[in-house]
Design an enzyme around this catalytic site. Structure first.
Site, PDB file in Angstrom:
ATOM      1  N   GLU A 151      28.756 -16.395   9.365  1.00 51.02           N
ATOM      2  CA  GLU A 151      27.623 -16.498   8.434  1.00 51.02           C
ATOM      3  C   GLU A 151      28.078 -17.115   7.107  1.00 51.02           C
ATOM      4  OE1 GLU A 151      24.693 -13.044   8.492  1.00 51.02           O
ATOM      5  OE2 GLU A 151      26.303 -12.275   9.760  1.00 51.02           O
ATOM      6  N   SER A 172      26.982  -3.256   2.093  1.00 51.30           N
ATOM      7  CA  SER A 172      25.873  -3.561   2.989  1.00 51.30           C
ATOM      8  C   SER A 172      25.920  -5.043   3.305  1.00 51.30           C
ATOM      9  CB  SER A 172      24.553  -3.241   2.298  1.00 51.30           C
ATOM     10  OG  SER A 172      24.386  -4.163   1.241  1.00 51.30           O
ATOM     11  N   LYS A 173      25.045  -5.454   4.208  1.00 52.89           N
ATOM     12  CA  LYS A 173      25.036  -6.859   4.586  1.00 52.89           C
ATOM     13  C   LYS A 173      24.731  -7.758   3.374  1.00 52.89           C
ATOM     14  CE  LYS A 173      23.426  -9.841   8.066  1.00 52.89           C
ATOM     15  NZ  LYS A 173      23.975 -10.359   9.218  1.00 52.89           N
ATOM     16  N   ARG A 174      23.777  -7.328   2.581  1.00 58.36           N
ATOM     17  CA  ARG A 174      23.401  -8.137   1.415  1.00 58.36           C
ATOM     18  C   ARG A 174      24.527  -8.248   0.399  1.00 58.36           C
ATOM     19  NH1 ARG A 174      18.757  -6.104  -1.659  1.00 58.36           N
ATOM     20  NH2 ARG A 174      19.563  -7.373  -3.355  1.00 58.36           N
TER      21      ARG A 174
END
Ligand code: GLU
Length: 464
Positions: free
Chosen positions: A253, A243-245
């Site tokens: 980023e 996931s992004k996290r």
């Protein structure tokens, strides 16, 4: 034979860390084998493709240092796809499909109810030529489908995963051209890879299901087959989808968070490939020397932030202090701090052992700005008891007379503590709190030396 590889991102989003890993493996393979690295922007989806994403891809590749030898955009190659679509049609290997979205949805539902994987049932494949012409002339919209062989097997001799066999019955008649005449991914990718003489297709494992379909297209078009190497997925540390996290962010980023490209490259290179049984630190030049497709793992790679941070700290420390100052300065400026240059160099010298990310420098903002807040629990602990306050005041009066050299400050403070029957820590903690607002910092006496007497006295006098 010289090798040619390509990285083929769709500019429908920023360059993601997983895509960057695919790009890197292609790049390493090209450099290792003395071959060519092509960057191909797959922008046939006009709705979803955006210039800003293309720019993000270019900027990220540049930041990582993955320079390409040739650049293509699929949107600029439409005539070429058309030419090959006509050739395929003339050889009778495609057909027009007039099934509407509603009809297809119905068919799909039926498969769902039967719990079978969906495959187009070939209704229009059976359509007589004249009937198809008639429908076309009446203006009914159609897609162009490929006549997949209905018998036999398609085999991928994957350089990573070995032999993978597909039953041709399972492959459906893929769409080559949408109703608006725009060619689809599977078609463009085969035409491009063949015309660009790509020798090795190195891409994510999520593309394995496309490969037998593409192999059939190569055959139908009379193209020579390339080698395939499907690289493993990247999973989060708990082995679930990334996931992004858990790390699935854009390369930019990571850049914004204070990672440096040397560390990101080394980190990505380790995701699914081994270079040595014992070591993990490999700069790009070393990765190029060692990269082999045979060393790519079959099993999923695990994304580990601790390792990334470790590598980032390592590569930061490989730099000179002025270089580190140049790297951290933009992060300070962004936080509204304009550092004085000689002070910045002193801070870098003190902090560089502790830096994991460039953004960690913000923790040291007390060197550049006033301390306005104190850790509340620490304040409570060290500045409530009147006896402790009295001792602190005595210390600050006496220290005003000595020179602010770390060794002298330490000797004085040790002596002072001993004279008053205290442990060194009982003094160090309140002093640090007064000077930094925090519980942790680099060595207190070095911090005092860098801050200088004037600033230190002001802060020691301000807290109580
Ligand atoms: N444009 C495709 C993607 O972004 C490329 C797939 C391939 O490498 O063939 O996933």
């Amino acid at each position: 034979m010289t090798t040619t590889v390509r990285f083929a991102p769709s500019p429908t989003g920023n360059l993601h860390i997983g895509g960057a890993r695919t790009a890197l493996f292609n790049y390493l393979f090209a450099k290792h084998t003395g071959g060519k690295f092509i960057l191909r922007i797959e922008d046939t989806d006009k709705e979803r493709s955006k210039k800003e994403f293309e720019e993000n891809i270019f900027a990220s590749m540049k930041w990582l240092g993955l320079d390409h030898d040739e650049l293509y955009r699929q949107s600029e190659r439409m005539d070429i796809y058309k030419e090959y679509a006509v050739k395929l049609a003339e050889s009778g290997k495609t057909y027009k499909c007039f099934c509407t979205k509603e009809e297809l949805d119905k068919k799909r539902k039926l498969f769902e109810q039967l719990k079978r994987p969906y495959k187009y049932d070939g209704t229009c494949r059976k359509l007589a030529k004249e009937k198809a012409e008639e429908l076309k002339n009446s203006g009914k919209p159609f897609v162009v489908r490929f006549k997949m062989p209905e018998e036999g097997e398609t085999v991928i001799n994957d350089l990573v995963r070995g032999k993978i066999t597909f039953d041709n019955k399972e492959l459906d008649d893929i769409i080559l051209e949408r109703t608006d005449g725009v060619p689809t991914y599977n078609f463009c990718v085969v035409v491009d890879d063949a015309l660009m003489k790509v020798t090795h297709i190195i891409r994510g494992e999520d593309h394995i299901s496309n490969t037998p379909r593409q192999i059939q297209l190569y055959k139908a078009l009379g193209f020579e087959l390339p080698e395939f190497a499907h690289i493993p997925l990247i999973l989060a540390s708990d082995k679930t989808r990334l996931s992004k996290r858990a790390g699935a962010a854009a390369v930019t980023e990571y850049q914004d968070e204070g990672y440096i490209p040397q560390a990101v490259v080394n980190f990505l290179a380790l995701l699914g490939c081994s270079y040595s049984a014992t070591e993990e630190i490999f700069p790009l030049s070393e990765l190029i020397k060692r990269f082999e497709l045979t060393h790519v793992n079959k099993s999923a790679a695990i994304f580990d932030f601790t390792k990334l941070d470790f590598l980032n700290g390592y590569y930061i420390r490989q730099k000179t202090e002025p270089e580190i100052a140049d790297l951290v300065r933009p992060f300070l400026l962004k936080a509204g701090i304009t550092p004085e240059e000689s002070l910045l160099l002193k801070v870098v010298k003190l902090e560089k052992e502790r830096l994991k990310k460039l953004t960690d420098i913000i923790d040291s903002k007390y060197f550049f700005t006033e301390v306005t807040e104190y850790d509340p629990a620490a304040f409570e602990k060290h500045f409530k008891d009147p006896a402790k306050i009295e001792l602190f005041k005595k210390y600050r009066t006496e220290i005003a007379d000595i020179s602010f050299i770390a060794a002298d400050l330490e000797a004085f403070t040790r002596n002072f503590a001993e004279k008053h029957g205290k442990k060194l820590g009982e003094l160090v903690h309140p002093i640090r709190l007064a000077l930094t607002g925090k519980l942790v910092s680099p060595g207190l006496f070095e911090v005092m030396e860098v801050l200088g007497k004037e600033v230190c006295m002001k802060r020691l006098n301000k807290i109580v």
